[in-house]
Design a protein around this motif. Structure first.
Motif, PDB file in Angstrom:
ATOM      1  N   PHE A  14      16.558 -19.923 -68.807  1.00 39.35           N
ATOM      2  CA  PHE A  14      16.197 -21.158 -68.109  1.00 39.35           C
ATOM      3  C   PHE A  14      16.439 -22.310 -69.088  1.00 39.35           C
ATOM      4  O   PHE A  14      16.249 -22.147 -70.298  1.00 39.35           O
ATOM      5  N   PHE A  15      16.859 -23.456 -68.570  1.00 39.12           N
ATOM      6  CA  PHE A  15      16.982 -24.610 -69.466  1.00 39.12           C
ATOM      7  C   PHE A  15      15.722 -25.457 -69.400  1.00 39.12           C
ATOM      8  O   PHE A  15      14.964 -25.400 -68.420  1.00 39.12           O
ATOM      9  N   ASN A  16      15.500 -26.194 -70.459  1.00 36.93           N
ATOM     10  CA  ASN A  16      14.325 -27.061 -70.531  1.00 36.93           C
ATOM     11  C   ASN A  16      14.713 -28.458 -70.046  1.00 36.93           C
ATOM     12  O   ASN A  16      15.633 -29.075 -70.582  1.00 36.93           O
TER      13      ASN A  16
ATOM     14  N   GLY B  97      20.438 -34.617 -60.833  1.00 35.43           N
ATOM     15  CA  GLY B  97      21.087 -33.594 -60.014  1.00 35.43           C
ATOM     16  C   GLY B  97      22.418 -33.155 -60.593  1.00 35.43           C
ATOM     17  O   GLY B  97      22.742 -31.960 -60.572  1.00 35.43           O
ATOM     18  N   LYS B  98      23.198 -34.115 -61.119  1.00 33.72           N
ATOM     19  CA  LYS B  98      24.509 -33.785 -61.700  1.00 33.72           C
ATOM     20  C   LYS B  98      24.361 -32.904 -62.934  1.00 33.72           C
ATOM     21  O   LYS B  98      25.116 -31.948 -63.146  1.00 33.72           O
ATOM     22  N   ALA B  99      23.384 -33.256 -63.763  1.00 25.05           N
ATOM     23  CA  ALA B  99      23.157 -32.464 -64.981  1.00 25.05           C
ATOM     24  C   ALA B  99      22.800 -31.026 -64.619  1.00 25.05           C
ATOM     25  O   ALA B  99      23.177 -30.077 -65.322  1.00 25.05           O
ATOM     26  N   VAL B 100      22.068 -30.874 -63.524  1.00 28.75           N
ATOM     27  CA  VAL B 100      21.692 -29.525 -63.085  1.00 28.75           C
ATOM     28  C   VAL B 100      22.943 -28.734 -62.706  1.00 28.75           C
ATOM     29  O   VAL B 100      23.052 -27.540 -63.033  1.00 28.75           O
ATOM     30  N   ASN B 101      23.886 -29.387 -62.033  1.00 28.67           N
ATOM     31  CA  ASN B 101      25.150 -28.704 -61.704  1.00 28.67           C
ATOM     32  C   ASN B 101      25.791 -28.133 -62.968  1.00 28.67           C
ATOM     33  O   ASN B 101      26.279 -26.996 -62.993  1.00 28.67           O
ATOM     34  N   ALA B 102      25.802 -28.958 -64.009  1.00 27.17           N
ATOM     35  CA  ALA B 102      26.419 -28.530 -65.267  1.00 27.17           C
ATOM     36  C   ALA B 102      25.656 -27.358 -65.881  1.00 27.17           C
ATOM     37  O   ALA B 102      26.265 -26.401 -66.399  1.00 27.17           O
TER      38      ALA B 102
ATOM     39  N   GLU C 217      26.963 -23.572 -66.775  1.00 29.35           N
ATOM     40  CA  GLU C 217      26.852 -22.974 -68.110  1.00 29.35           C
ATOM     41  C   GLU C 217      26.259 -21.570 -68.071  1.00 29.35           C
ATOM     42  O   GLU C 217      26.443 -20.787 -68.999  1.00 29.35           O
ATOM     43  N   GLY C 218      25.485 -21.272 -67.015  1.00 32.31           N
ATOM     44  CA  GLY C 218      24.918 -19.927 -66.906  1.00 32.31           C
ATOM     45  C   GLY C 218      23.405 -19.873 -66.810  1.00 32.31           C
ATOM     46  O   GLY C 218      22.832 -18.775 -66.772  1.00 32.31           O
ATOM     47  N   PHE C 219      22.772 -21.030 -66.768  1.00 29.58           N
ATOM     48  CA  PHE C 219      21.308 -21.007 -66.629  1.00 29.58           C
ATOM     49  C   PHE C 219      20.914 -20.597 -65.207  1.00 29.58           C
ATOM     50  O   PHE C 219      21.599 -20.932 -64.231  1.00 29.58           O
TER      51      PHE C 219
ATOM     52  N   LEU D 144      18.323 -28.748 -58.345  1.00 25.62           N
ATOM     53  CA  LEU D 144      17.857 -27.372 -58.546  1.00 25.62           C
ATOM     54  C   LEU D 144      17.937 -26.579 -57.244  1.00 25.62           C
ATOM     55  O   LEU D 144      18.397 -25.437 -57.224  1.00 25.62           O
ATOM     56  N   ALA D 145      17.500 -27.215 -56.150  1.00 26.61           N
ATOM     57  CA  ALA D 145      17.526 -26.533 -54.846  1.00 26.61           C
ATOM     58  C   ALA D 145      18.968 -26.221 -54.446  1.00 26.61           C
ATOM     59  O   ALA D 145      19.267 -25.106 -53.993  1.00 26.61           O
ATOM     60  N   ARG D 146      19.837 -27.197 -54.624  1.00 29.89           N
ATOM     61  CA  ARG D 146      21.254 -27.048 -54.230  1.00 29.89           C
ATOM     62  C   ARG D 146      21.921 -25.905 -55.001  1.00 29.89           C
ATOM     63  O   ARG D 146      22.733 -25.168 -54.456  1.00 29.89           O
TER      64      ARG D 146
END
Lengths: 276, 276
Positions: free
Chosen positions: A60-62, A70-75, A79-81, A105-107
Motif C-alpha cells: 500500500f502507498f502512504n 486522483g491522477k497521482a493515484v492512477n500512477a 506502479e503496483g500498489f 482510489l475507487a476508480r
C-alpha cells in the motif's frame, strides 16, 4: 491452524533482515501481510519488498495529503500498489477537498486503509509541524466517504479506538466498510494496580458490542500494527496471543475466528485484484 | 393494567399497557392502503402515529385529514429553501411538527437557526434524525436547546451509536427528548452466539438507565416503520423488542406508559394537537 492475513504492518523502508522476518511471520501462522511506509517520502522500497516476496507482502502507498490527487493515484496503481494508507489529514477525512483522491482510489479499485483512532506519537517533530487532530480521524468521518463511493473497499484501523461503538455503527450500515483489530484492540491486559481477575481477556466494551451484534464479525479483519523488518523479533506472536486470548474469552467459534483472521481480508483483497 | 395480551404469531405474553403513540413513521404511499395499515396498528395497540415524507407531503396531510384520530402530520425540512416563515406557513396548513435530516452541515450551525426560530415561534415539534452521520450527532442539540429553550426537540434513535452523549444531553436540557426508533433499546442475539436470550437489552442502555441518565420521562416510543405496508406492520416486531428490553430493565408499568404514550402526548398537546 488458520493461516492468517495481517492487514496492518508498517514497513521501515529497508530490505535488511526482511528474509528472516518473513520466515518468522510464516512460522507464526501469517502468510500475507499488508505493508505501507508512513515514515519516508520514498515509497519505492515498499514495492521492492513486495516484488521480492510477492506471495507474502501486499504493498500500500502512504498518502501525501499535500500532493496526492486522483491522477497521482492512477500512477500509484500503475506502479503496483494495491491500496493506500491514510493518516494525519489536514482536515477531517470527509472534507470535500479530499474527494478527488478518494475517487481515484475507487476508480482504480484500490483499498483505502484509514487510521481511525487517537494518534500516538505526541510531541514528535512531524506532529508539531502538521498539528493533527485525532478528531479528524474519527470513524464517523468514513460515513460520508462510504456513501459517496459505495464501490470502494474502506478499512478503518484500530476499530476506531476509542470510538468502538461509532466504528461498529459505520461498518454495520456500509457494506464497503471494514475495521482492523490492530493494535490488539480486542484485548485488555490486567493493570498492575488491579490485584485480582484474569491477566488477559476481552475488553468489556468489546464484549458488549460483540454480544449485542454490533461488532459485525464479517466486517472485522486482523491487523498487528507491527513495524518490520525487525532484526530480532516479531510482534506477530504477541499480537496473535493477545487476539486469541480475547477470542477465547468471547468463546468465539472457529468459523468466526477464520473470518477475522483470513476470510474477510481475502474478500477485500480479491476486490482489489489480489488472489490470496 | 394487569392483564396480558398475546402477540399475533409470537406466543409471547405481554402485559397490558396504554394505547401507544408512535412518533416516528415514514409515509411512502400508496394512499389507498393506509386504512388497512391503520387497522393493523390499532390492533397492535398503537392509536396515534406521527408521519412524514420528503416528497409526498400532500398525501401526509390528506392522511391526517382523513384519519384525524390516528395520523399526525410533520413536514420535511428543506435545508436550502426553508426560512423563518416556513414553519408558520406549514402550521397553517395543518402540520404539527417538522422532520429534519441530512443537513448540509452540522445541525448547530447558525445558518440553520432561522429554521429553528420559526419552529419555536410556531410552537411546532422539531424531530431530528440523530444517528451515525457526523453532522447529526446528539451533541449538536446543545446549542439548539440553549438558543431555543421553548422549542421542543426530539432526537431520533437515541443518537445511535452516541447513546451516552444523548443521555447526558437529555439530563441537562428540559426541552430535549429522544425517540427509541429503530428498536434502540434491544439487541437480537447475533448468529455467531450459540447461547443466550434471543432478544435482550443493550448493555450500554442498561448502564445508562441504571445510572439515571436515560430518563424514561423523556423517551418516546418510535418504530421507524414505513407505511402503508401491504403485507405486514413493523409495529408488532418493534413492540416485542421494547417489551423485552423493558422487562430486562425492570421498568415499571408507569414508566412504560410514559414512553409509550404520556411523554409524546404531552409534547403533542403543547404543539396544539388533540391527544388524550
Amino acid at each position: 491452524m488458520i493461516r492468517k492475513i495481517d492487514f496492518h504492518a508498517h514497513f521501515r523502508g529497508t530490505l535488511e533482515w526482511l528474509d528472516d522476518h518473513v520466515e518468522r511471520d510464516i512460522a507464526s501462522g501469517v502468510d500475507r501481510v499488508v505493508i505501507f511506509d508512513t515514515g519516508s517520502a520514498d515509497q519505492s522500497l515498499t514495492l521492492e519488498a513486495a516484488a521480492k516476496f510477492p506471495d507474502h507482502y501486499i504493498p500500500f502507498f502512504n498518502v501525501d495529503w499535500e500532493t496526492d490527487d486522483g491522477k497521482a493515484v492512477n500512477a500509484r496503481k500503475a506502479e503496483g500498489f494495491v491500496g493506500a494508507k491514510l493518516i494525519l489529514p489536514p482536515a477531517p477525512y470527509d472534507h470535500d477537498e479530499f474527494f478527488d483522491l478518494y475517487e481515484g482510489l475507487a476508480r482504480n479499485r484500490m483499498v483505502a486503509l484509514f487510521h481511525t483512532a487517537v494518534i500516538a506519537g505526541s510531541g514528535s517533530e512531524k506532529q508539531k509541524k502538521k498539528r493533527p487532530s485525532s478528531r479528524w480521524m474519527r470513524p464517523v468521518h468514513l460515513d460520508r466517504i462510504a456513501r459517496t463511493f459505495p464501490e470502494m473497499a474502506i478499512v478503518g484501523a484500530h476499530i476506531g479506538y476509542p470510538w468502538y461503538a461509532e466504528a461498529c455503527a459505520v461498518m454495520r450500515w456500509h457494506k464497503n466498510v471494514w475495521f482492523d483489530t490492530s493494535t490488539s484492540q480486542l484485548t485488555y491486559n490486567r493493570r498492575d494496580y488491579i490485584r485480582t481477575g484474569p491477566e488477559i481477556g476481552a475488553k468489556p466494551i468489546i464484549r458488549d458490542l460483540y454480544v449485542g451484534g454490533d461488532l459485525e464479525v464479517k466486517k472485522v479483519v486482523y491487523g498487528s500494527d507491527q513495524f518490520l523488518p525487525d532484526s530480532e523479533r516479531s510482534v506477530t506472536d504477541y499480537a496473535i496471543r493477545q487476539t486469541d486470548a480475547a477470542m477465547d474469552d468471547l468463546e468465539m467459534p472457529e468459523e468466526v475466528r477464520s473470518l477475522i483472521y483470513r476470510e474477510n481480508a481475502e474478500a477485500i483483497l480479491r476486490w482489489a485484484g489480489i488472489d490470496v | 393494567m394487569g392483564g396480558h395480551r398475546r402477540l399475533k404469531g409470537e406466543g409471547l405474553a405481554l402485559p397490558e399497557s396504554v394505547m401507544k403513540i408512535d412518533i416516528h413513521a415514514h409515509y411512502r404511499g400508496p394512499f389507498d392502503r393506509l386504512e388497512a395499515h391503520m387497522q393493523r396498528d390499532i390492533a397492535s395497540g398503537v392509536d396515534r402515529v406521527v408521519i412524514f415524507s420528503p416528497r409526498l407531503e400532500d398525501e401526509v396531510l390528506a392522511a391526517a385529514e382523513k384519519y384525524p384520530d390516528h395520523y399526525i402530520p410533520f413536514y420535511w425540512v428543506d435545508w436550502e429553501s426553508d426560512t423563518v416563515e416556513t414553519a408558520a406557513e406549514r402550521k397553517a396548513r395543518g402540520f404539527v411538527g417538522a422532520k429534519l435530516i441530512n443537513p448540509p452541515a452540522n445541525y448547530d450551525e447558525e445558518r440553520f437557526f432561522s429554521i429553528y426560530e420559526g419552529l419555536e415561534k410556531a410552537g411546532m415539534i422539531a424531530l431530528f434524525h440523530s444517528a451515525l452521520s457526523s453532522r447529526s450527532r446528539p451533541a449538536h442539540f446543545q446549542r439548539i436547546c440553549k438558543a431555543f429553550p421553548e422549542l421542543t426537540v426530539v432526537g431520533a434513535h437515541i443518537g445511535n451509536p452516541w447513546y451516552r452523549e444523548a443521555a447526558v444531553l437529555l439530563h441537562w436540557h428540559k426541552n430535549l427528548h429522544f425517540d427509541t426508533s429503530t428498536c434502540q433499546l434491544a439487541y437480537d442475539r447475533p448468529d455467531w452466539l450459540a447461547e443466550g436470550p434471543p432478544i435482550g437489552v443493550k448493555p450500554i442502555i442498561r448502564e445508562l438507565y441504571l445510572s439515571g441518565l436515560l430518563d424514561p420521562n423523556r423517551l418516546i416510543y418510535g418504530s421507524d416503520q414505513f407505511l402503508p405496508d401491504p403485507g405486514r406492520s413493523v409495529t408488532d416486531y418493534s413492540i416485542e423488542r421494547h417489551e423485552v428490553a423493558f422487562d430486562a430493565l425492570g421498568l415499571s408499568s408507569e414508566h412504560r406508559d410514559c414512553i409509550y404514550r404520556h411523554n409524546a402526548a404531552r409534547i403533542l398537546r403543547a404543539a396544539g394537537c388533540e391527544v388524550d
